[in-house]
Each structure stands twice: as structure tokens, then as C-alpha cells.
Design a protein around this motif. Sequence first.
Motif, mmCIF file in Angstrom:
data_model
loop_
_atom_site.group_PDB
_atom_site.id
_atom_site.type_symbol
_atom_site.label_atom_id
_atom_site.label_comp_id
_atom_site.label_asym_id
_atom_site.label_seq_id
_atom_site.Cartn_x
_atom_site.Cartn_y
_atom_site.Cartn_z
ATOM 1 N N ASP A 1 0.514 -1.060 -0.139
ATOM 2 C CA ASP A 1 0.048 -0.098 -0.688
ATOM 3 C C ASP A 1 1.111 1.207 -0.031
ATOM 4 O O ASP A 1 1.961 0.941 -0.376
ATOM 5 N N LEU A 2 0.529 2.362 0.372
ATOM 6 C CA LEU A 2 0.806 3.504 -0.050
ATOM 7 C C LEU A 2 1.918 3.591 1.099
ATOM 8 O O LEU A 2 2.680 4.842 0.874
ATOM 9 N N HIS A 3 1.751 3.008 2.464
ATOM 10 C CA HIS A 3 3.263 3.406 3.271
ATOM 11 C C HIS A 3 4.522 3.171 2.990
ATOM 12 O O HIS A 3 5.416 3.850 3.685
ATOM 13 N N ILE A 4 4.478 2.175 1.726
ATOM 14 C CA ILE A 4 5.736 2.041 1.056
ATOM 15 C C ILE A 4 6.707 3.350 1.135
ATOM 16 O O ILE A 4 8.203 3.645 1.727
ATOM 17 N N PHE A 5 6.127 4.267 0.680
ATOM 18 C CA PHE A 5 6.709 5.797 0.289
ATOM 19 C C PHE A 5 7.090 6.330 0.978
ATOM 20 O O PHE A 5 8.669 6.768 0.575
ATOM 21 N N ASP A 6 6.300 6.435 2.459
ATOM 22 C CA ASP A 6 7.570 6.746 3.007
ATOM 23 C C ASP A 6 8.569 6.222 3.997
ATOM 24 O O ASP A 6 9.577 6.741 4.174
ATOM 25 N N ALA A 7 8.840 4.640 4.055
ATOM 26 C CA ALA A 7 9.546 4.080 3.825
ATOM 27 C C ALA A 7 10.636 3.963 3.982
ATOM 28 O O ALA A 7 12.206 4.052 3.597
ATOM 29 N N ILE A 8 10.706 4.342 1.850
ATOM 30 C CA ILE A 8 11.799 4.607 1.262
ATOM 31 C C ILE A 8 12.595 5.408 0.959
ATOM 32 O O ILE A 8 13.356 5.695 0.775
ATOM 33 N N ARG A 9 11.466 6.854 1.776
ATOM 34 C CA ARG A 9 11.897 8.129 1.342
ATOM 35 C C ARG A 9 13.053 8.198 3.161
ATOM 36 O O ARG A 9 13.853 9.143 2.490
#
Length: 338
Positions: free
Chosen positions: A195-203
Motif C-alpha cells: 500500500d502507499l505507506h511504502i513510499f514513506d519508508a523508501i524516503r
Amino acid sequence: MVPPFLSVREGLYRMEEIMGVILAAGKGTRMYPFSARYPKPLLPICNKPLIQYQIETLKALQIKKIIIVIGHLGFEIVRVLGDGSRYDVQIQYIEQPDTLGIAHAVGKLEPYIHSPFMLFLGDIFFKTQGLMPMIELLRRGEANAVLATKYEKDNEAIKRNFAVLCHEDGRVKRVIEKPRYITNNLKGCGLYLFDLHIFDAIRRTPRTAIRDEYEITEAIQILIDDGFTVRHTEVITDDVNMTFAADLLLCNLKELKNQGLHYLIGSNRELNPACKIENSVIGNHVRILPDIEIKNSLIFDHVVIKDSGNLHNLIMSPENVIDCSYIWKNGRETAEGP
């Protein structure tokens, strides 16, 4: 803290809201000499590009909006796949000029993705029991990310991929990229649902010291450490990471067996009637003029064979001939290199 699954339960995603992403930008230098002419996702498996199998898998899940990340020889991928209409999907291409790891590639997609997405690595050939269990976990609000896994008996195969360690209730607690020491037999296979939470982790994912890349496993671990729920499903029955030239032959022979065929011959071919073909794939527009035996081999499209002499355990393209005899050890096929 708001429970990590709450945003998922509020949305209960429909199938048409889930996107597909295929990473196809790598140079594939270890696949040389084929990588000089072909991007790895276009290499043929039973006369069909590797990436087409992935597109068909996504379509079977009713995932029809697909982003393909391209780089090395990306124009060839665009030429072959077009806008996706021939496969009844919609393809959008995003170029990745710098290949700095999987997490880097996924992070660049944030402006284009507004819903959960299934991520495939474009150089992995896999067979599954069906991927719907992954989607159901997300739809039921039981996970923010789901990893496709395989029970792997070969420790060396786990060392080439990543290990997945779990709590007793099945939640993933740790992922280890290319581990040296194996503590269980659960292998991650390069197929993910986020889901979209992965983008916070990637940053917040740093470059790794070993490979100087942004690893997706590091991002997944950050997601876990932040309290989000990552689960796995053992849905992979077979997988081959197309790393070396001989892996291509191995994939073809596996798929030939999977289709229950002794050989496969493409269209518009010209074969000597006395030619004997066994456990091999012959491409389209191939001409085989002499009376020869072809066994355990792959012949690309547009190859013309004029010389006599049997062809065993090799890959032949219009430009190159690669001996792959070393993939047979003790009478069986293996993905190990020479």
C-alpha cells in the motif's frame, strides 16, 4: 498511534484500484552477450517475452493498469509491448536513467501511484499457486505489504535472494538481503504487494554499504520497524532469477516441461525433414537446412543454421552461440553457474 491497518480497512480496495508495476530498467551485464542486444525482460521463454508472462499474470488478477520502468534498451520494450492494448491492459512507461536499486526505482513512481500496487522484478521467471491470497490479505485490512515467498530447500538460492523471518502469528518481523547464514527456509522471490505507506519508508531508506544501492528489503524493514503490518504468502512454486545466459535456457526447459511438451517450434520455419528435435525450443522464422539433432537447446527467432553438426545444450541467437552444458550436473538441471 493509529493502527497501521486502519487506513486499509477504511478503503477496502477494489481490484480495479490495484496497479501493476514491472521493473525492467536493469542492464543485465552478466547476461552478456545477449544483454548487448536484448533487454532481459524481452528474452524469449517458449517463444514469448519473459515480461509477457508477468503482464498476463497481472491481467488474470484483473490488474490492467501497469507501469513499466525502463532504462537499458527501453525503446525495444516499448516497441514490442506498445500501449498494452494487444494484451488488454494499459501500459505507462517511466524511464529510470540511474539504476540505484529497487527502492530507488519504486520511489520515483510515487507521483504516478495513488493506490496499492503489485510489484514484479522484470528479470524473474516464476510459477505460482495463484496470487489472489496476497490481494485478499490487503483487501481485508490484514497487511500493509505482502511478500510472495517460497519454501526453499536450496540454501544457496536463499543467499542469492532474501530471507524472511516471521513471528508465530505469521507477521514478518525481519527481512535479510542476501544472507550469509540461513536460519530458516523461507525465501523472498521478488514479487510484492504494497500500500502507499511504502513510499514513506523508501524516503528514509539509506544506501547499503555492500552494494551502494537503495534496497527494497531495507525499506520493508523500516516499514516493519514503524509498526506497519507486513505478511507473506507461500505462493511461489518455482522461480529463476535470469542472471546468466544459461538461466535463459533453464527457464525455457522448465516452461517446456510445464506445458507438457517435448519440443516447441515457432511459425514460418523451414526445417530439414530429417532434422531431429528433442527437449528444445525453436523460434519463429528459423531455417534449419542440414540433417542435424537439436537437444536441450534454445534457438532464437530468425536464426539460419547451415552447418552440419549436432546442437546440444546451447543457446543460439542470430549473433551468438552460447554453450550451456554446465547447467547439467549429475544428470539434472541446475541454475548454478560454471
